[in-house]
Scaffold this active site. Structure first.
Site, PDB file in Angstrom:
ATOM      1  N   ARG A 164       3.309  17.309  -3.168  1.00  0.00           N
ATOM      2  CA  ARG A 164       4.280  16.257  -2.839  1.00  0.00           C
ATOM      3  C   ARG A 164       4.869  15.702  -4.137  1.00  0.00           C
ATOM      4  NH1 ARG A 164       3.208  10.185  -1.683  1.00  0.00           N
ATOM      5  NH2 ARG A 164       5.327   9.553  -1.239  1.00  0.00           N
ATOM      6  N   HIS A 208      11.317   7.437  -4.328  1.00  0.00           N
ATOM      7  CA  HIS A 208      10.066   6.865  -4.822  1.00  0.00           C
ATOM      8  C   HIS A 208      10.428   5.904  -5.953  1.00  0.00           C
ATOM      9  CE1 HIS A 208       5.486   7.619  -4.989  1.00  0.00           C
ATOM     10  NE2 HIS A 208       5.722   6.601  -5.806  1.00  0.00           N
ATOM     11  N   GLU A 252       6.556   3.889   0.503  1.00  0.00           N
ATOM     12  CA  GLU A 252       6.055   2.518   0.452  1.00  0.00           C
ATOM     13  C   GLU A 252       7.162   1.464   0.384  1.00  0.00           C
ATOM     14  OE1 GLU A 252       3.265   2.305  -2.794  1.00  0.00           O
ATOM     15  OE2 GLU A 252       1.879   3.707  -1.886  1.00  0.00           O
ATOM     16  N   ASN A 265      -0.398   5.986   2.870  1.00  0.00           N
ATOM     17  CA  ASN A 265      -1.046   5.863   1.570  1.00  0.00           C
ATOM     18  C   ASN A 265      -2.153   4.834   1.728  1.00  0.00           C
ATOM     19  OD1 ASN A 265       0.910   7.585   0.687  1.00  0.00           O
ATOM     20  ND2 ASN A 265       1.949   6.107  -0.640  1.00  0.00           N
ATOM     21  N   TYR A 313      -5.527   3.113  -0.148  1.00  0.00           N
ATOM     22  CA  TYR A 313      -6.330   2.948  -1.359  1.00  0.00           C
ATOM     23  C   TYR A 313      -7.517   2.023  -1.170  1.00  0.00           C
ATOM     24  CZ  TYR A 313      -2.783   5.429  -3.992  1.00  0.00           C
ATOM     25  OH  TYR A 313      -1.941   6.397  -4.474  1.00  0.00           O
ATOM     26  N   GLU A 363      -1.140   9.710   0.109  1.00  0.00           N
ATOM     27  CA  GLU A 363      -1.739   9.304  -1.166  1.00  0.00           C
ATOM     28  C   GLU A 363      -3.102   8.690  -0.906  1.00  0.00           C
ATOM     29  OE1 GLU A 363       0.517   6.635  -3.658  1.00  0.00           O
ATOM     30  OE2 GLU A 363       2.369   7.742  -3.262  1.00  0.00           O
TER      31      GLU A 363
HETATM   32  O1  IFM Z   1       1.166   5.156  -8.580  1.00  0.00           O
HETATM   33  C1  IFM Z   1       1.351   4.608  -7.326  1.00  0.00           C
HETATM   34  C2  IFM Z   1       2.358   5.396  -6.534  1.00  0.00           C
HETATM   35  O2  IFM Z   1       3.575   5.506  -7.192  1.00  0.00           O
HETATM   36  C3  IFM Z   1       2.608   4.755  -5.191  1.00  0.00           C
HETATM   37  N1  IFM Z   1       1.380   4.464  -4.518  1.00  0.00           N
HETATM   38  C4  IFM Z   1       0.305   3.856  -5.234  1.00  0.00           C
HETATM   39  C5  IFM Z   1       0.054   4.584  -6.543  1.00  0.00           C
HETATM   40  C6  IFM Z   1      -1.098   3.919  -7.309  1.00  0.00           C
HETATM   41  O3  IFM Z   1      -0.825   2.583  -7.558  1.00  0.00           O
END
Ligand code: IFM
Length: 447
Positions: free
Chosen positions: A79, A123, A168, A296, A298, A355
């Site tokens: 990606r 992005h 995002e 995404n 985290y 992500e």
């Molecule tokens: O680096 C970023 C990415 O560009 C978008 N999502 C979160 C990642 C980590 O912060």
């Protein structure tokens, strides 16, 4: 836990993600125009250590080497994002053939290597001239985004069949137009700029979906959201309500319009005066059927009511336990929870984790290697959470780790390393970390 326990469907996409401004460098080459991140990163005080993406990972020149890395990692998908300003240097108007040629060579190289190209159109690196006209605050940005999408689709759509419109939208609207932490760096006491830019971003997404389908009828098209599993700090009603508001702000404000065609009414009630101008047909355009949702993930947020405190009367309560170098809590169960919840509440046709990853303070040891057991463990536990969700019926079709290589982490510059491959930013040498080797093993067993 042994990898034997991790089984993924035969056609699963195993990949890594990157983004143009974070890796490409070559900001003045071959006709690329200026972007808001060039302007922002060159503004003193905006990015840690004054870092910029001027050189980044020099991927613009080293892409063949980076395709070799993808091959070494045994991945079947990659990606990446296209820099709007390489294609249309001023945002609209004449097409820059050199920019198209760069991505065309990359796509050909990926296909030759048996790797599926997964292309993100936006992005965050908006051409600066469009920002000078108001950026995402201006409704006309929708037409500009469609025109750009059309050029990319015509140039690459014969070979690229997987498109993500935007990455995002919460981040580039809130951090860019209200909190000032990202380009273009505006701050506002009112939430209105975030709501207006979000509305335009969602409209641009819907319009781009139509544009892509018109040119590439066999494309898979979706959008990527950053979603957070949210827990209340206690079972007090006030904290439960705070968690609902937090979820409404970060998750439902995007999921509801995309999948239900309206903004969440409990949240709209809180901001009646700040709502954007919603014109007839807007919500239908936003809720265009899509082929997949990119998530995404985290970390999670634990929140409490804070009547006198932060915006929205919410505070995020720090948790004990494991955290990445970003300070984000490591919470794999949150991935399982968010996948299950999105499937149950919104039923996208397919879901991809577009992500997931974590920064740690990696160092090259005397053996010339990078041992990153925390990241390996982070990934392993999140892969397990994903496998559990699949076993429970979630239509998860692929998983992309952030990131292929250490890169420019926005306002943190090069201080946070997210890669499964280490980059020495002096020499541009790449070293696959232990977590990358682990991923390669897992991917080999599953692709
Ligand atoms: O680096 C970023 C990415 O560009 C978008 N999502 C979160 C990642 C980590 O912060």
């Amino acid at each position: 836990m042994s990898q034997e326990f991790l089984h993924f469907p035969a056609d699963f996409l195993w990949g890594v993600s990157t983004a143009s401004y974070q890796i490409e460098g070559a900001v003045d080459e071959d006709g690329r125009g200026e972007t808001i991140w060039d302007r922002f990163s060159h503004t003193p005080g905006k990015v840690k250590n004054g870092d910029t993406g001027d050189v980044a990972c020099d991927h613009y020149h080293r892409w063949p080497e980076d395709i070799e890395l993808l091959k070494s990692l045994n991945l079947n998908a990659y990606r990446f994002s296209v820099a709007w300003a390489r294609i249309l240097p001023t945002g609209r108007g004449p097409v820059n053939q050199a920019g198209i040629d760069f991505y065309s060579r990359l796509v050909d190289g990926l296909l030759e290597a048996g790797i599926t190209p997964c292309l993100t159109l936006y992005h965050w690196d908006l051409p600066q001239p469009l920002q000078d006209e108001g950026g995402w605050m201006r409704r006309g940005i929708i037409d500009d985004f469609v025109a750009y999408t059309d050029v990319v689709a015509r140039a690459l759509g014969d070979r690229v069949k997987f498109f993500i419109t935007e990455n995002e939208p919460w981040v580039f609207t809130w951090l860019g137009y209200v909190l000032g932490e990202h380009a273009p760096g505006y701050t506002s006491e009112s939430v209105q700029p975030a709501l207006v830019t979000t509305h335009h971003a969602l409209l641009a997404h819907g319009a781009a979906v139509k544009a892509l389908r018109a040119v590439v009828p066999d494309a898979q098209v979706g959008i990527t959201l950053n979603l957070y599993h949210t827990d209340p700090a206690t079972n007090r009603p006030a904290d439960l309500e705070a968690a609902t508001r937090h979820d409404g702000h970060l998750n439902r404000w995007y999921l509801d319009p995309l999948f239900r065609g309206h903004y969440p009414s409990d949240m709209v009630e809180l901001v009646p005066a700040e709502m954007p101008d919603i014109q007839p047909g807007d919500m239908e355009l936003i809720a265009q059927p899509i082929d997949f949702l990119g998530i995404n993930y985290y970390s999670r947020h634990v929140v409490a009511d804070a009547p006198d405190g932060h915006r929205g009367g919410i505070k995020v309560v720090p948790q004990k336990g494991e955290h990445s170098a970003m300070g984000w809590e490591v919470y794999p169960d949150g991935l399982y929870a968010i996948l299950k919840r999105v499937h149950a509440d919104y039923a996208p046709r397919a879901i991809y984790v577009t992500e997931n990853g974590a920064p740690y303070d990696d160092v090259v040891t005397d053996d010339g290697q990078v041992h990153d057991p925390e990241r390996q463990s982070y990934l392993q536990r999140h892969f397990q959470a994903a496998a559990r969700a699949i076993a429970d019926g979630v239509p998860l079709k692929g998983y992309f780790v952030w990131s292929l290589i250490d890169n420019f982490e926005w306002a943190f510059g090069y201080s946070l390393r997210f890669g499964v491959t280490y980059v020495d930013f002096e020499t541009q040498q790449r070293i696959i970390k232990d977590s990358g080797k682990y991923m390669a093993e897992l991917a080999a067993a599953n692709v």
